[in-house]
Design a protein around this motif. Structure first.
Motif, PDB file in Angstrom:
ATOM      1  N   GLN A  99      35.063  44.242  23.004  1.00 12.54           N
ATOM      2  CA  GLN A  99      34.807  43.681  21.776  1.00 12.54           C
ATOM      3  C   GLN A  99      34.506  44.491  20.422  1.00 12.54           C
ATOM      4  OE1 GLN A  99      34.231  40.358  21.438  1.00 12.54           O
ATOM      5  NE2 GLN A  99      33.525  39.569  23.556  1.00 12.54           N
ATOM      6  N   ASP A 100      35.230  44.071  19.562  1.00 10.41           N
ATOM      7  CA  ASP A 100      35.106  44.966  18.234  1.00 10.41           C
ATOM      8  C   ASP A 100      35.200  43.807  17.153  1.00 10.41           C
ATOM      9  OD1 ASP A 100      35.695  46.919  16.605  1.00 10.41           O
ATOM     10  OD2 ASP A 100      37.751  46.437  16.360  1.00 10.41           O
ATOM     11  N   ARG A 101      33.954  43.338  16.942  1.00 12.42           N
ATOM     12  CA  ARG A 101      33.930  42.044  15.819  1.00 12.42           C
ATOM     13  C   ARG A 101      32.550  42.325  15.019  1.00 12.42           C
ATOM     14  NH1 ARG A 101      35.787  37.454  15.916  1.00 12.42           N
ATOM     15  NH2 ARG A 101      35.479  37.667  13.587  1.00 12.42           N
ATOM     16  N   SER A 107      31.210  47.195  18.100  1.00 13.24           N
ATOM     17  CA  SER A 107      32.322  48.014  17.591  1.00 13.24           C
ATOM     18  C   SER A 107      32.768  48.890  18.692  1.00 13.24           C
ATOM     19  CB  SER A 107      31.724  49.122  16.574  1.00 13.24           C
ATOM     20  OG  SER A 107      32.866  49.835  16.094  1.00 13.24           O
ATOM     21  N   LEU A 109      35.653  50.165  19.627  1.00  9.82           N
ATOM     22  CA  LEU A 109      36.742  51.135  19.646  1.00  9.82           C
ATOM     23  C   LEU A 109      36.317  52.416  19.907  1.00  9.82           C
ATOM     24  CD1 LEU A 109      38.814  50.238  16.380  1.00  9.82           C
ATOM     25  CD2 LEU A 109      39.387  49.682  18.753  1.00  9.82           C
ATOM     26  N   MET A 128      41.780  43.056  23.287  1.00  7.22           N
ATOM     27  CA  MET A 128      40.822  43.484  22.060  1.00  7.22           C
ATOM     28  C   MET A 128      40.679  42.336  21.455  1.00  7.22           C
ATOM     29  SD  MET A 128      42.309  47.169  20.950  1.00  7.22           S
ATOM     30  CE  MET A 128      40.873  47.581  20.312  1.00  7.22           C
ATOM     31  N   ASN A 129      39.391  41.997  21.170  1.00  9.32           N
ATOM     32  CA  ASN A 129      38.696  40.955  20.085  1.00  9.32           C
ATOM     33  C   ASN A 129      38.435  41.644  19.072  1.00  9.32           C
ATOM     34  OD1 ASN A 129      37.820  38.397  19.399  1.00  9.32           O
ATOM     35  ND2 ASN A 129      35.666  38.528  20.242  1.00  9.32           N
ATOM     36  N   THR A 130      39.478  41.998  18.223  1.00  5.49           N
ATOM     37  CA  THR A 130      39.265  42.857  17.240  1.00  5.49           C
ATOM     38  C   THR A 130      39.810  42.140  15.858  1.00  5.49           C
ATOM     39  OG1 THR A 130      39.904  44.930  16.302  1.00  5.49           O
ATOM     40  CG2 THR A 130      41.609  43.919  17.346  1.00  5.49           C
ATOM     41  N   GLU A 131      39.703  42.616  14.696  1.00  5.51           N
ATOM     42  CA  GLU A 131      40.141  42.055  13.714  1.00  5.51           C
ATOM     43  C   GLU A 131      40.974  43.185  12.596  1.00  5.51           C
ATOM     44  OE1 GLU A 131      35.469  42.889  12.367  1.00  5.51           O
ATOM     45  OE2 GLU A 131      36.350  40.547  12.725  1.00  5.51           O
ATOM     46  N   SER A 134      40.187  46.818  11.768  1.00  9.66           N
ATOM     47  CA  SER A 134      40.373  47.886  12.664  1.00  9.66           C
ATOM     48  C   SER A 134      42.063  48.257  12.778  1.00  9.66           C
ATOM     49  CB  SER A 134      39.565  47.696  13.957  1.00  9.66           C
ATOM     50  OG  SER A 134      38.305  47.373  13.793  1.00  9.66           O
ATOM     51  N   ILE A 138      43.330  51.462  15.084  1.00  7.67           N
ATOM     52  CA  ILE A 138      44.035  51.142  16.406  1.00  7.67           C
ATOM     53  C   ILE A 138      45.439  51.916  16.462  1.00  7.67           C
ATOM     54  CG2 ILE A 138      45.056  49.274  17.814  1.00  7.67           C
ATOM     55  CD1 ILE A 138      42.943  47.654  17.066  1.00  7.67           C
ATOM     56  N   LEU A 153      46.042  41.505  21.587  1.00  5.78           N
ATOM     57  CA  LEU A 153      45.029  41.201  20.491  1.00  5.78           C
ATOM     58  C   LEU A 153      44.900  39.848  20.644  1.00  5.78           C
ATOM     59  CD1 LEU A 153      46.273  42.925  17.339  1.00  5.78           C
ATOM     60  CD2 LEU A 153      44.940  43.975  19.114  1.00  5.78           C
TER      61      LEU A 153
END
Length: 261
Positions: A99-101, A107, A109, A128-131, A134, A138, A153
């Motif tokens: 989780q990286d939202r 966070s 990462l 990865m639940n990211t945006e 980041s 990455i 992703l």
């Protein structure tokens, strides 16, 4: 013949239980999902550990034992200090979720190196639940990760279809060959149910990265306002934006390789 794999859904308990996290889960479980999905030709699906369940994957393991018209695999969230990866692999898990939202206060990462090692040790990948905030970080870390490890992703990387820079940053990650993307439209489209703002983006991903994309419904659409999204318009979007060949790869052969169906 059924030839669709849904690579992103969540399953929750029917019984009322105390919950913690960013939302109250709907009481919709894997049987409800199969009732919705099987008539649409969905024969395989990937159950993703929901954030409200934390790193306790016991209910996910129970869900993966469910017999029915849809074959299942799982994606868990783990504590590297306590997780029995071998047992989770035997249960049908095939990836670790990070989780990286910013909006969720996560966070993840910082955990990427250790979780990458865990995933590689059992032949899994990372999801990865990211945006876009980041993406550069990455990209810098890719060369330090175990050889052959893939990153997937969620939710098209939460790009903004009206901000070309966010989409170009996504393409740069895909250019690495080590990053895949889930073509799940509901968290990024501003035209839910029509998804016309994503047609060009998905068409480009399909044309340029046909072996690095899968599709996910994000059922049952937590933290979204009524009326909730339905699956058929998402499949219509992919049929419109992708060639027949790429549609088949995205919906069947790519998930088969990624999750070991």
């Amino acid at each position: 013949m059924a030839n669709i794999c849904d690579c992103h859904l969540h399953s929750f308990a029917k019984a009322e239980t105390a919950q913690s996290g960013a939302y109250v889960p709907p009481q919709r479980d894997i049987r409800d999902y199969m009732d919705d999905a099987a008539p649409l030709g969905i024969a395989r699906a990937v159950v993703v550990q929901a954030s409200v369940d934390g790193t306790d994957n016991s209910r996910l393991v129970e869900v993966l034992r469910t017999e029915g018209p849809v074959a299942l695999r799982g994606v868990g969230m783990i504590d590297p200090r306590t997780a029995n990866l071998s047992a989770l692999n035997d249960a049908g898990l095939r990836a670790i979720r990070i989780q990286d939202r910013a909006r969720l206060g996560d966070s993840g990462l910082d955990q990427l190196p250790v979780l990458a090692d865990c995933a590689a040790s059992v032949g899994w990948h990372l999801e990865m639940n990211t945006e876009p905030r980041s993406f550069d970080r990455i990209a810098r870390q890719l060369s330090t990760l175990p050889e052959g490890l893939l990153l997937v992703l969620d939710h098209i990387g939460h790009v903004d279809p009206e901000v070309p820079a966010s989409m170009e940053a996504l393409f740069r990650l895909l250019d690495s060959g080590r990053v895949w993307v889930k073509l799940s439209p509901t968290r990024v489209s501003r035209a839910i149910g029509r998804y016309c703002d994503l047609t060009a983006l998905i068409a480009r991903i399909g044309a340029d990265y046909p072996d690095q994309c899968v599709w996910g419904s994000d059922w049952p659409h937590v933290m979204m306002a009524d009326p909730l999204p339905e699956i058929p318009p998402m499949l219509d979007l992919c049929r419109e934006a992708l060639s027949d060949d790429v549609f088949g790869r995205c919906m069947w052969s790519n998930p088969e390789r990624l999750y070991g169906f």
